[in-house]
Design a protein around this motif. Structure first.
Motif, PDB file in Angstrom:
ATOM      1  N   GLU A  18      11.518  12.012   1.281  1.00  0.00           N
ATOM      2  CA  GLU A  18      10.412  11.075   1.523  1.00  0.00           C
ATOM      3  C   GLU A  18       9.529  10.920   0.293  1.00  0.00           C
ATOM      4  O   GLU A  18       9.063   9.820  -0.008  1.00  0.00           O
ATOM      5  CB  GLU A  18       9.584  11.561   2.717  1.00  0.00           C
ATOM      6  N   GLU A  19       9.298  12.019  -0.425  1.00  0.00           N
ATOM      7  CA  GLU A  19       8.438  11.975  -1.613  1.00  0.00           C
ATOM      8  C   GLU A  19       9.054  11.106  -2.703  1.00  0.00           C
ATOM      9  O   GLU A  19       8.377  10.257  -3.299  1.00  0.00           O
ATOM     10  CB  GLU A  19       8.207  13.397  -2.126  1.00  0.00           C
ATOM     11  N   ARG A  22       8.927   7.510  -1.646  1.00  0.00           N
ATOM     12  CA  ARG A  22       7.568   6.966  -1.753  1.00  0.00           C
ATOM     13  C   ARG A  22       7.234   6.631  -3.209  1.00  0.00           C
ATOM     14  O   ARG A  22       6.638   5.578  -3.502  1.00  0.00           O
ATOM     15  CB  ARG A  22       6.560   7.984  -1.215  1.00  0.00           C
ATOM     16  N   LEU A  23       7.611   7.492  -4.133  1.00  0.00           N
ATOM     17  CA  LEU A  23       7.330   7.253  -5.554  1.00  0.00           C
ATOM     18  C   LEU A  23       8.087   6.031  -6.068  1.00  0.00           C
ATOM     19  O   LEU A  23       7.572   5.268  -6.898  1.00  0.00           O
ATOM     20  CB  LEU A  23       7.711   8.488  -6.379  1.00  0.00           C
ATOM     21  N   ASP A  25       9.107   3.415  -4.084  1.00  0.00           N
ATOM     22  CA  ASP A  25       8.529   2.236  -3.424  1.00  0.00           C
ATOM     23  C   ASP A  25       7.187   1.839  -4.035  1.00  0.00           C
ATOM     24  O   ASP A  25       6.854   0.657  -4.108  1.00  0.00           O
ATOM     25  CB  ASP A  25       8.359   2.497  -1.924  1.00  0.00           C
ATOM     26  N   SER A  26       6.413   2.852  -4.464  1.00  0.00           N
ATOM     27  CA  SER A  26       5.098   2.563  -5.035  1.00  0.00           C
ATOM     28  C   SER A  26       5.167   2.113  -6.488  1.00  0.00           C
ATOM     29  O   SER A  26       4.162   1.672  -7.051  1.00  0.00           O
ATOM     30  CB  SER A  26       4.208   3.808  -4.939  1.00  0.00           C
ATOM     31  N   GLY A  27       6.337   2.227  -7.101  1.00  0.00           N
ATOM     32  CA  GLY A  27       6.480   1.820  -8.492  1.00  0.00           C
ATOM     33  C   GLY A  27       6.183   2.909  -9.498  1.00  0.00           C
ATOM     34  O   GLY A  27       6.298   2.684 -10.706  1.00  0.00           O
ATOM     35  N   ARG A  28       5.811   4.092  -9.038  1.00  0.00           N
ATOM     36  CA  ARG A  28       5.545   5.189  -9.981  1.00  0.00           C
ATOM     37  C   ARG A  28       6.837   5.694 -10.613  1.00  0.00           C
ATOM     38  O   ARG A  28       6.826   6.202 -11.724  1.00  0.00           O
ATOM     39  CB  ARG A  28       4.809   6.318  -9.270  1.00  0.00           C
ATOM     40  N   THR A  30      10.154   3.977 -11.741  1.00  0.00           N
ATOM     41  CA  THR A  30      10.711   2.643 -11.932  1.00  0.00           C
ATOM     42  C   THR A  30      12.231   2.691 -12.084  1.00  0.00           C
ATOM     43  O   THR A  30      12.819   3.763 -12.254  1.00  0.00           O
ATOM     44  CB  THR A  30      10.101   1.990 -13.184  1.00  0.00           C
TER      45      THR A  30
END
Length: 345
Positions: A18-19, A22-23, A25-28, A30
């Motif tokens: 999940e982590e 999430r990273l 999906d958030s663009g952190r 790339t």
């Protein structure tokens, strides 16, 4: 950057999946970003190498990351599904299938024969070199009939090709056919009976649909969604009709162009397992897809999936060369049926 909570009741592997998701999906994280090595990330988080390895495998199955041998793990390219553009129909959908196919392949006024699934002739120029054809002739490829199951060397090459795509085929589980349409016909003739119910893509390849109707099968449509088959409808239809098979195209679907996601493929197989039906996976466009895309046959390991491939699209529409891969138990009766239809390879 990566965080897990040891006091959480959620398993550490689930948290890591999940982590990372999430990273991304958030663009952190790339596209093409390199992830820490398995051992380095396990050391940083204080977890076992097995936990990280399993999490990475799950992320690969979802298409979020990819493994590059010798280089490590990287964030995968994200594919954006765009709305299907409108196209003008060259003839009514109810037109005779033979007429539709002839019109789409021979009528110069048809700009793109999309429904026929064929490529423009100029794309295929010089695909087969004269020297390759000369070697084929010198090696007796014309004068000697191939065994019914197909030339052994060709089957060995196909097994290696499938194994590189993580599909565990064996030479005895590969049958050479005269294109994909011949493979579909053999399956319908030998493994199904008139009155059987089968699920099909909606929309789907009109030649296949007409083939199945000619075998007096009951066709139940399953709509296509952006990520692949509509799983809700698929489960409803499976529960209601108890089908024998599902004929579906997961890669570059004809005519929508949709490629099923890894999660959609997992969902299809889960439903097939619950309601005990076989799946025929049409993979005639595999040469145009990313090598990292997931197939039903790859996940299922050919237990209940029959994989159908073809070289007609990438070599020449005049070369009717296809194949199917399945368990030896399924291929044996299909080879018997091939004897009754075309005798040999």
């Amino acid at each position: 950057m990566f965080q897990i909570v040891r006091s959480s009741p959620k398993p550490l592997g689930d948290q890591l999946v999940e982590e990372v998701g999430r990273l991304i999906d958030s663009g952190r994280l790339t596209e093409s970003s390199r992830l820490p090595s398995v051992r380095d990330l396990a050391r940083r988080l204080g977890v076992s190498v097995y936990t990280v390895t399993t999490a990475f495998e799950r992320l690969q199955a979802r298409g979020l990351i990819e493994s590059r041998p010798g280089s490590g793990h990287f964030v995968a390219r994200r594919f954006v599904h765009e709305a299907t553009p409108r196209v003008e129909l060259g003839f009514p959908p109810t037109a005779d299938p033979a007429l539709r196919f002839a019109r789409s392949t021979r009528d110069p006024s048809v700009a793109v024969p999309a429904g026929a699934g064929l490529l423009p002739p100029q794309w295929l120029e010089d695909v087969i070199s004269p020297s390759a054809l000369s070697r084929f002739w010198r090696n007796g490829g014309i004068g000697v009939p191939a065994p019914t199951q197909g030339d052994p060397l060709l089957r060995d090459l196909l097994v290696e090709r499938l194994r590189r795509a993580a599909v565990p085929a064996a030479p005895g589980g590969v049958l050479i056919t005269f294109g994909a349409s011949h493979a579909f016909d053999l399956i319908a003739r030998r493994l199904l009976s008139p009155g059987d119910t089968v699920l099909v893509d909606d929309p789907g390849y009109f030649v296949l649909l007409t083939q199945l109707k000619a075998h007096r099968l009951n066709l139940v449509p399953v709509p296509k969604a952006a990520e692949g088959s509509d799983l809700g409808v698929l489960e409803d239809m499976a529960r209601l009709h108890r089908p024998r098979m599902f004929f579906t195209q997961t890669l570059l679907h004809n005519p929508t162009g949709i490629t099923a996601s890894a999660s959609n493929c997992h969902g299809i197989l889960s439903i097939a397992e619950r309601y005990d039906f076989l799946i025929v996976e049409d993979h005639v466009y595999t040469d145009f897809g990313s090598p990292h895309l997931v197939s039903l046959a790859q996940i299922d390991e050919l237990r209940r999936v029959i994989y159908v491939g073809s070289f007609t699209k990438v070599l020449s529409p005049a070369i009717r060369l296809g194949f199917l891969a399945a368990s030896n138990e399924l291929v044996s009766p299909l080879a018997d049926e091939k004897i009754l239809t075309v005798l040999s390879g």
